[in-house]
Design an enzyme around this catalytic site. Structure first.
Site, short mmCIF file in Angstrom:
data_model
loop_
_atom_site.label_atom_id
_atom_site.label_comp_id
_atom_site.label_asym_id
_atom_site.label_seq_id
_atom_site.Cartn_x
_atom_site.Cartn_y
_atom_site.Cartn_z
N HIS A 11 34.57 50.56 89.13
CA HIS A 11 35.48 50.73 88.19
C HIS A 11 35.45 51.83 87.56
O HIS A 11 36.19 52.35 87.75
CB HIS A 11 34.86 49.49 86.61
CG HIS A 11 35.38 47.88 88.02
ND1 HIS A 11 34.25 47.45 86.72
CD2 HIS A 11 35.24 47.69 88.84
CE1 HIS A 11 33.56 45.92 86.81
NE2 HIS A 11 34.96 45.53 88.32
N CYS B 155 50.17 54.35 100.01
CA CYS B 155 49.32 54.66 99.55
C CYS B 155 47.97 54.70 99.40
O CYS B 155 47.32 53.73 100.22
CB CYS B 155 49.27 53.14 98.28
SG CYS B 155 48.92 53.52 96.27
#
Length: 748
Positions: A364, A677
């Protein structure tokens, strides 16, 4: 243990405190400590070995061994019984030391006459400082009471070392917190920064490890624990309206706070002479030691909970809150063991960079650091114990290195590097509005990755032609409970407003693997990267998926909408997800809400299996985006969170490029729009080769668009493709050397 032993233990700790209070220099004080321990434990030898550097232990004081061996005897980590204790962080207790595996005889110490050996690590909260050893001629194992006394003394010594008590010649501790230190970790987010340390959680300093009055210390501990429990109960009360899974997590938290075993062990430590603070930290050190040996992520998380509770309890006992009175520097570089996404977002763009002892490339914190466009170094072991608020620090996110208190020559070289990068950025600004057209006339679309509203201003500044990937999971990760549909709809609408008509590709919720929601029940999975994640979670919890799709439709409010499903491994998963989109559209139509002017629904190709899906899939899907980070790890069977293997395989490996070539060919055959990506899209050399293999759309972090465009404008892709094909035909494993030679020769 007996009451007599507790009295003896308190007496020994009391005498140890007296020795430490005497007016003596570091070496003399250390010598007195070893004599005291040998006398109190009635053993012939007591020795202290300390780390001279990360791999070397040195005999720094002894009672019983030859005095001339002090500061002369050294051993490598893992060498001999002392090195074994240091490496493993665990006790060795034997009646016959020479017969033990790994025993090393050191003739200069005169230890050959001693048979029994007991060694315990000197460590503080996972930081290894050295080893405390006792030996005797009699062949016997030291009793449990004696070992416990040794562990308590080692713990007190570790506290004293932290306070600068060991200022011994050759012990390499006299200059602690003043010398330059280089931490070689791993790249979490590329970039460079210079600034000053800001500790996320300043260390709690224990100034009184030894106490005289166990009754008073026990009462102090009970009062603090009660205050801790009240705090945890308040957290539960605040979450009373949350979902059941969130409450389960907080109940586990309360279980630790109310653990009778935890309380009993701390009170026993106090009974043996430790202060309340030292008793808490002793238990915390034990939890840290267990944490280092546990591989199960769920159990590690629970040990983290216990660690966090210990920190809270220590702050209650000492009154040392996170607010220490220190002012955040103007150029802060955050240093922490780990940090959650919400906490990192609270700091926002005020930070120059982040250094973590833990973390991962997909954590995160790494996601938020990328969104904030600040460099991040992870796995910088022990930096929180070495760094102090305000320390000068240089952060090299490109190479995963942090220079703490750097020397002038390092600072000069680093500033030169930053200046060169700034000059390059000025050049990139001049081509911001120039289309990325190669020398051979190929037009490459360059878009940016985003996940926060704070990213959107980069659309104009970077020259990105749109948002090729908007990560929607960040809004779920930074909360303590599931966000409401109305909140998500308002956010997505603001994103589309900020894009001002440029295409935004919203990726639906990509959780699981390393992105675990605090309010979702954890899954004990042996390999979460291959487990219940992304589209698999969405299809198993269709209510969450429908809520998000409805929020996206409402956010579009009649404007064009582009949605992409993550981690699709087979055609059936795409059709099931597309069916959920159709249901959401129909529901919104019935409710009278405006539908998108146009709707594109695509998928991320992150698993090799999807490259071989039926032709019908390629015909039906609106577009495909290759998720390079996951695809590469699955193609090479190399976990991208594992530093030992993730850099072993090159993106420009012939096999991988050939695989990508096959995907490009299938998409060209069916007219399926295709993009790439991932981290490699933002690396100029890799991006160039991806374009040469036929990929005409690349999505990357905003800061990479300038460097990638700069190289594309100067290169003939047809000529480069010829170089790549020649290298492939030659049997080369990677085309990188040939490509670099081509670029050095002019790139056309």
């Amino acid at each position: 243990m007996s009451e007599n032993f507790q009295t003896d233990s308190r007496r020994m700790l009391g005498r140890l405190r007296e020795v430490m209070a005497e007016d003596a220099l570091g070496q003399a004080r250390l010598d007195r400590i070893t004599r005291l321990i040998a006398s109190e434990m009635q053993t012939e030898v007591c020795s202290v070995y300390l780390f001279r550097d990360a791999e070397t232990l040195e005999l720094c004081a002894t009672e019983g061994l030859k005095a001339e061996a002090v500061h002369q005897t050294r051993m490598r980590l893992g060498e001999g019984l002392v090195g074994r204790v240091a490496r493993a962080g665990h006790l060795v207790n034997t009646a016959d030391a020479p017969s033990e595996a790994g025993f090393r005889y050191m003739p200069e110490t005169g230890e050959e006459i001693y048979s029994s050996f007991a060694g315990v690590p000197i460590q503080r909260l996972g930081e290894k400082l050295g080893v405390l050893v006792v030996q005797s001629k009699t062949a016997r194992k030291y009793s449990d009471d004696e070992i416990y006394a040794l562990e308590v003394v080692a713990m007190v010594l570790a506290e004293m070392a932290e306070l600068g008590a060991f200022v011994g010649e050759g012990a390499a501790l006299s200059a602690r917190h003043t010398k330059p230190v280089v931490f070689r970790g791993a790249t979490g987010q590329e970039g460079t920064a210079e600034g000053h340390v800001w500790l996320h959680e300043p260390r709690v300093v224990i100034t009184n490890p030894i106490a005289d009055d166990p009754v008073r210390e026990s009462e102090k501990l009970r009062t603090a624990v009660e205050q801790l429990r009240v705090g945890v109960d308040a957290m539960l009360a605040d979450a009373a309206d949350g979902d059941g899974e969130q409450l389960e997590v907080l109940e586990a938290y309360r279980m630790f706070a109310n653990s009778k075993g935890w309380m009993r062990r701390m009170e026993e430590d106090i009974g043996r002479g430790l202060s309340a603070e030292a008793a808490v930290e002793k238990e915390q050190s034990a939890a840290r030691a267990r944490m280092s040996t546990v591989t199960d992520q769920y159990l590690r998380d629970r040990l983290h909970d216990l660690d966090d509770l210990s920190n809270r309890l220590l702050r209650i006992l000492t009154g040392q809150g996170r607010q220490t009175g220190a002012e955040m520097p103007a150029d802060p570089i955050l240093v922490a063991r780990n940090i959650g996404p919400a906490e990192l977002l609270d700091y926002g763009r005020s930070l120059r960079g982040v250094v973590l002892e833990e973390g991962s490339v997909g954590s995160h914190a790494a996601i938020v650091a990328r969104a904030l466009a600040i460099p991040l170094v992870i796995h910088a072991e022990r930096i929180t114990t070495e760094a102090l608020n305000g320390d000068h620090i240089l952060l090299d996110g490109d190479n995963g290195v942090a220079h703490l208190r750097p020397e002038d020559t390092v600072v000069t070289a680093f500033r030169d590097k930053i200046a060169m990068q700034a000059q390059a950025q000025e050049r990139y600004a001049s081509i911001r509005d120039t289309p990325a057209v190669t020398l051979c006339g190929e037009r490459i679309t360059l878009t940016m990755n985003a996940g926060l509203m704070a990213d959107l201003p980069s659309l104009e500044g970077s020259g990105a032609e749109g948002v090729g990937l908007f990560r929607t999971e960040l809004q779920f990760l930074i909360r303590n409970q599931m966000p409401r549909r109305s909140e998500l709809s308002a956010l997505y609408a603001r994103v589309l407003d900020a894009a001002e008509g440029k295409r935004v590709v919203f990726r639906t919720l990509d959780i699981g693997s390393d992105k675990v929601l605090s309010y979702m029940k954890p899954n004990d999975e042996p390999n979460p990267a291959l487990g219940w994640r992304a589209i698999r979670v969405g299809l198993d919890k269709p209510g969450v998926m429908r809520m998000q799709l409805q929020a996206l439709i409402r956010a579009a409010h009649g404007r064009p909408l582009t949605v992409m499903f993550p981690f699709v491994a087979q055609y059936e998963e795409y059709t099931a997800a597309r069916a959920e989109m159709d249901k959401a559209l129909e529901r919104e139509r019935i409710l009278g809400h405006p539908l998108p002017e146009t709707l594109e629904v695509g998928a991320m190709l992150e698993t090799p299996s999807l490259a071989f899906a039926p032709r019908k899939f390629f015909q039906e899907v609106g577009f495909l985006s290759i998720g390079g980070n996951d695809l590469k790890q699955f193609f090479f069977a190399a976990d991208r969170e594992n530093e030992r293997v993730r850099r072993r395989y090159d993106t420009l490996n012939v096999s991988f490029l050939t695989f990508l070539e096959g995907i490009v060919a299938r998409c060209e055959e069916t007219g399926t729009p295709l993009s790439f990506c991932g981290e490699d899209a933002g690396r100029p050399i890799e991006a160039l080769c991806l374009a040469a293999m036929g990929l005409r759309a690349l999505s990357m972090r905003p800061a990479s668009i300038g460097p990638v465009k700069h190289l594309l404008l100067r290169t003939d892709l047809k000529a480069l493709r010829g170089v790549i094909d020649t290298a492939r035909e030659s049997g080369a494993q990677s085309v990188r050397p040939a490509v670099m030679d081509f670029l050095r020769s002019g790139g056309n």
